[in-house]
Motif scaffolding. Structure first.
Motif, PDB file in Angstrom:
ATOM      1  N   LYS A 184      -1.091  33.861   5.838  1.00 48.74           N
ATOM      2  CA  LYS A 184      -1.576  34.268   7.159  1.00 48.74           C
ATOM      3  C   LYS A 184      -1.565  33.092   8.125  1.00 48.74           C
ATOM      4  N   GLU A 185      -1.877  31.900   7.629  1.00 47.17           N
ATOM      5  CA  GLU A 185      -1.958  30.717   8.492  1.00 47.17           C
ATOM      6  C   GLU A 185      -0.615  30.021   8.704  1.00 47.17           C
ATOM      7  N   LYS A 186       0.448  30.499   8.039  1.00 44.35           N
ATOM      8  CA  LYS A 186       1.785  29.877   8.161  1.00 44.35           C
ATOM      9  C   LYS A 186       1.679  28.375   7.928  1.00 44.35           C
ATOM     10  N   ILE A 187       1.261  28.001   6.712  1.00 47.31           N
ATOM     11  CA  ILE A 187       0.956  26.604   6.395  1.00 47.31           C
ATOM     12  C   ILE A 187       2.236  25.760   6.318  1.00 47.31           C
ATOM     13  N   LEU A 188       2.264  24.730   7.136  1.00 50.35           N
ATOM     14  CA  LEU A 188       3.324  23.719   7.087  1.00 50.35           C
ATOM     15  C   LEU A 188       2.801  22.563   6.250  1.00 50.35           C
ATOM     16  N   THR A 189       3.535  22.225   5.184  1.00 50.05           N
ATOM     17  CA  THR A 189       3.181  21.079   4.349  1.00 50.05           C
ATOM     18  C   THR A 189       4.251  20.017   4.545  1.00 50.05           C
ATOM     19  N   VAL A 190       3.831  18.815   4.882  1.00 48.75           N
ATOM     20  CA  VAL A 190       4.761  17.709   5.096  1.00 48.75           C
ATOM     21  C   VAL A 190       4.420  16.599   4.119  1.00 48.75           C
ATOM     22  N   ALA A 191       5.403  16.197   3.310  1.00 50.45           N
ATOM     23  CA  ALA A 191       5.242  15.022   2.455  1.00 50.45           C
ATOM     24  C   ALA A 191       5.545  13.810   3.332  1.00 50.45           C
ATOM     25  N   SER A 192       4.480  13.111   3.698  1.00 46.81           N
ATOM     26  CA  SER A 192       4.583  12.002   4.640  1.00 46.81           C
ATOM     27  C   SER A 192       4.830  10.688   3.916  1.00 46.81           C
ATOM     28  N   LYS A 193       5.754   9.931   4.452  1.00 51.50           N
ATOM     29  CA  LYS A 193       5.965   8.570   3.977  1.00 51.50           C
ATOM     30  C   LYS A 193       5.866   7.653   5.192  1.00 51.50           C
ATOM     31  N   ASP A 210      11.530   9.987  11.242  1.00 57.96           N
ATOM     32  CA  ASP A 210      11.264   8.898  10.302  1.00 57.96           C
ATOM     33  C   ASP A 210       9.913   9.129   9.642  1.00 57.96           C
ATOM     34  N   GLY A 211       9.854   8.918   8.344  1.00 56.59           N
ATOM     35  CA  GLY A 211       8.584   9.015   7.642  1.00 56.59           C
ATOM     36  C   GLY A 211       8.305  10.373   7.031  1.00 56.59           C
ATOM     37  N   GLU A 268       0.833  -1.199   0.000  1.00 52.80           N
ATOM     38  CA  GLU A 268       0.000   0.000   0.000  1.00 52.80           C
ATOM     39  C   GLU A 268       0.869   1.250   0.000  1.00 52.80           C
ATOM     40  N   ASN A 269       0.491   2.211  -0.825  1.00 49.38           N
ATOM     41  CA  ASN A 269       1.219   3.471  -0.879  1.00 49.38           C
ATOM     42  C   ASN A 269       0.563   4.438   0.081  1.00 49.38           C
ATOM     43  N   ASN A 270       1.233   4.732   1.194  1.00 52.71           N
ATOM     44  CA  ASN A 270       0.636   5.637   2.171  1.00 52.71           C
ATOM     45  C   ASN A 270       1.318   7.004   2.171  1.00 52.71           C
ATOM     46  N   ASN A 271       1.938   7.358   1.050  1.00 53.47           N
ATOM     47  CA  ASN A 271       2.525   8.693   0.932  1.00 53.47           C
ATOM     48  C   ASN A 271       1.403   9.705   0.801  1.00 53.47           C
TER      49      ASN A 271
END
Length: 77
Positions: free
Chosen positions: A43-52, A31-32, A2-5
């Motif tokens: 304004k919201e200071k968006i943090l984007t995380v590419a999760s693996k 990790d991950g 399963e690809n959970n990215n």
């Protein structure tokens, strides 16, 4: 297998390069996490995380450990 990215988005109070440098070791060593970025111009200071494999809850804990506020952004309209 399963690809959970996935891309996870959060609102934070990470608002400058100094803040980013404080949170960097926590996210870089987790990790991950494939890649992460904070949009300090929004304004919201968006943090984007590419999760693996890392969960939203684990990311919240890491950022709080670094001393910042963080909330999972609800992407549903």
């Amino acid at each position: 297998m399963e690809n959970n990215n996935q891309n996870l988005k959060f609102t934070t109070n990470i608002n400058c390069s100094g803040c980013i440098s404080k949170v960097r070791p926590h996210l870089d060593n987790a990790d991950g996490v494939c890649h992460w970025d904070v949009d300090t111009t929004s304004k919201e200071k968006i943090l984007t995380v590419a999760s693996k494999g890392i969960t939203a809850e684990e990311i919240v804990e890491l950022v709080k450990k670094a001393g910042f506020k963080i909330e999972l952004l609800n992407l549903q309209n």
